[in-house]
Design an enzyme around this catalytic site. Structure first.
Site, PDB file in Angstrom:
ATOM      1  CD  GLN A   1      -6.507  22.790  -6.042  1.00 16.91           C
ATOM      2  OE1 GLN A   1      -6.877  23.178  -7.149  1.00 16.91           O
ATOM      3  NE2 GLN A   1      -7.359  22.478  -5.073  1.00 16.91           N
TER       4      GLN A   1
ATOM      5  NE  ARG B   1     -22.010  23.694  -4.608  1.00 17.46           N
ATOM      6  CZ  ARG B   1     -21.163  24.676  -4.437  1.00 17.46           C
ATOM      7  NH1 ARG B   1     -21.120  25.329  -3.300  1.00 17.46           N
ATOM      8  NH2 ARG B   1     -20.342  25.021  -5.403  1.00 17.46           N
TER       9      ARG B   1
ATOM     10  N   PRO C   1      -9.469  27.311  -3.568  1.00 18.71           N
ATOM     11  CG  PRO C   1      -8.910  25.105  -4.045  1.00 18.71           C
ATOM     12  CD  PRO C   1      -9.337  25.993  -2.933  1.00 18.71           C
ATOM     13  CG  LEU C   2     -12.321  30.166  -6.041  1.00 19.24           C
ATOM     14  CD1 LEU C   2     -12.645  31.579  -5.578  1.00 19.24           C
ATOM     15  CD2 LEU C   2     -13.598  29.358  -6.241  1.00 19.24           C
TER      16      LEU C   2
ATOM     17  CB  ALA D   1      -6.611  23.907 -10.235  1.00 15.45           C
TER      18      ALA D   1
ATOM     19  N   GLY E   1     -20.165  25.320  -0.156  1.00 15.81           N
ATOM     20  CA  GLY E   1     -21.269  26.261  -0.190  1.00 15.81           C
ATOM     21  C   GLY E   1     -21.636  26.851   1.152  1.00 15.81           C
TER      22      GLY E   1
ATOM     23  NE  ARG F   1     -20.670  29.079  -5.305  1.00 21.25           N
ATOM     24  CZ  ARG F   1     -21.859  28.511  -5.139  1.00 21.25           C
ATOM     25  NH1 ARG F   1     -22.788  28.626  -6.083  1.00 21.25           N
ATOM     26  NH2 ARG F   1     -22.141  27.846  -4.041  1.00 21.25           N
TER      27      ARG F   1
ATOM     28  CG  HIS G   1      -7.235  19.574  -7.512  1.00 19.75           C
ATOM     29  ND1 HIS G   1      -8.311  18.912  -6.950  1.00 19.75           N
ATOM     30  CD2 HIS G   1      -7.770  20.553  -8.297  1.00 19.75           C
ATOM     31  CE1 HIS G   1      -9.435  19.464  -7.377  1.00 19.75           C
ATOM     32  NE2 HIS G   1      -9.132  20.472  -8.185  1.00 19.75           N
TER      33      HIS G   1
ATOM     34  CG  ASN H   1     -13.296  19.467  -7.584  1.00 15.82           C
ATOM     35  OD1 ASN H   1     -12.366  19.784  -6.839  1.00 15.82           O
ATOM     36  ND2 ASN H   1     -14.522  19.869  -7.374  1.00 15.82           N
TER      37      ASN H   1
END
Length: 369
Positions: free
Chosen positions: A113, A273, A38-39, A71, A303, A325, A181, A184
């Site tokens: 999401q 990460r 999800p971006l 989202a 990542g 990404r 969700h 984050n």
């Protein structure tokens, strides 16, 4: 080579490259294990999904691939950013339908999401300029955020119901399921993490109490659309927006066990990460305890590149790997992974601009010849 690409750009795999092996996600038969993460793209003008999203998502669809939408707000109080989509109104549901159809036309599986920002918001995004809601009235450090208002115990069922209705609307729009969700630093995370949650009622204090609200949402969504259509995304080890937890391992295992009790379809975990220690890249936390505990599908994100993703599948660290990404910049990422081809570089400057093409649908595909 792991498989063949037909003229439509769809991928059929043979079990040689771990990421390109088939997988059964409940009733959904996936042809590979590469998931579109999800971006947020900030191109849903006025919180309504736009026709250009159909191009964007269909570009990243392969037959048998799993995509998770950006989202998507569950109510008018859910937003904290410009031009992010919602799914609480009839207009939004209708706008999502051709986007979902574009993914299904190419044989993809598409989950929505569903999301509430909580205190990661400001007056300008809230109805009538009101204060953003949260588990707490503690403000965020830095950023353009407005002071939040602590939800009362009596108000929480209304937010639970917003998630339930959003799940119903997602199915009406044609989505195959929903991902709640819970990561984050957004609303559910604000309840689960003890750095943010300073409540003294039944939604605060102990780990059980802090997880009560997200588990009520899970139960309500499952009762509405069925456990076989529900996943949840969590980031127990992260500290986004001042939401660190003093015992992230305990939180991760508690939620994994709770998800088992509800027989939820999948758990989507964000790992910290990868960090470089000497010549090796290592993660400071290990999800192995969660892997051993949770009985259904585990999706990991954090990542990963092609090599790390293959290793995660090959060593049974996870069932599926979500790519953000890299998938944003490479709409044909499964094909590039199959061929071990070079990748387009993503441009951070265009992640959240309003342009419906630049940095959105103009990343090049490999030459099909």
């Amino acid at each position: 080579m792991a498989g063949n690409i037909n003229g439509d750009g769809n991928i059929s795999t043979t079990p040689t490259i771990p990421l390109l092996t088939p997988y059964n996600l409940g009733k959904f038969n996936l042809s590979h294990r590469i998931v579109l993460a999800p971006l947020t793209r900030s191109r849903s003008y006025g919180n309504v999904p736009q026709p250009h999203a159909a191009v964007y998502y269909s570009q990243r669809t392969t037959a048998g691939g799993l995509l998770i939408s950006e989202a998507t707000g569950v109510s008018s109080t859910a937003h904290g950013y410009r031009d992010t989509p919602g799914i609480w109104s009839k207009e939004q549901v209708e706008a999502w339908k051709p986007i979902v159809e574009a993914v299904h036309h190419k044989g993809g599986t598409f989950f929505c999401q569903i999301w509430h920002c909580g205190r990661v918001s400001s007056y300008k995004y809230q109805p009538n300029g009101q204060a953003p809601i949260s588990s707490t009235d503690k403000g965020l450090d830095g950023g353009d955020w407005s002071p939040s208002r602590r939800l009362t115990t009596d108000e929480i069922p209304t937010i639970v119901n917003d998630f339930r209705l959003a799940a119903r609307n997602a199915i009406e729009a044609g989505f195959d399921g929903v991902e709640i969700h819970g990561a984050n630093g957004y609303l559910l995370d604000q309840f689960m993490k003890d750095q943010a949650n300073n409540r003294t009622d039944k939604y605060g204090g102990t780990l059980e109490n802090r997880c009560r609200f997200p588990l009520e949402i899970i139960e309500a969504v499952i009762n509405e659309i069925g456990a076989d259509k529900v996943g949840i995304r969590l980031s127990p080890f992260a500290d986004y927006f001042n939401t660190r937890d003093s015992n992230p391992n305990a939180l991760a295992l508690y939620m994994a066990n709770a998800a088992n009790k509800h027989n939820i379809l999948y758990l989507h975990l964000i790992e910290p990460r990868m960090i470089k220690i000497g010549e090796k890249r290592e993660s400071p936390y290990n999800l192995l305890p969660v892997r051993k505990t949770f009985k259904n599908t585990l999706i990991v994100a954090g990542g990963y590149d092609r090599s790390e993703g293959n290793k995660a599948i090959d060593e049974d660290h996870a069932d599926l790997v979500a790519f953000g990404r890299l998938f944003l910049a490479n709409p044909d990422l499964p094909r590039r992974f199959e061929l071990d081809a070079s990748l387009n570089k993503y441009d951070r400057r265009s992640f959240y601009i309003q342009d419906p093409v630049v940095g959105y649908t103009d990343y090049p595909f490999l030459d099909k010849d």
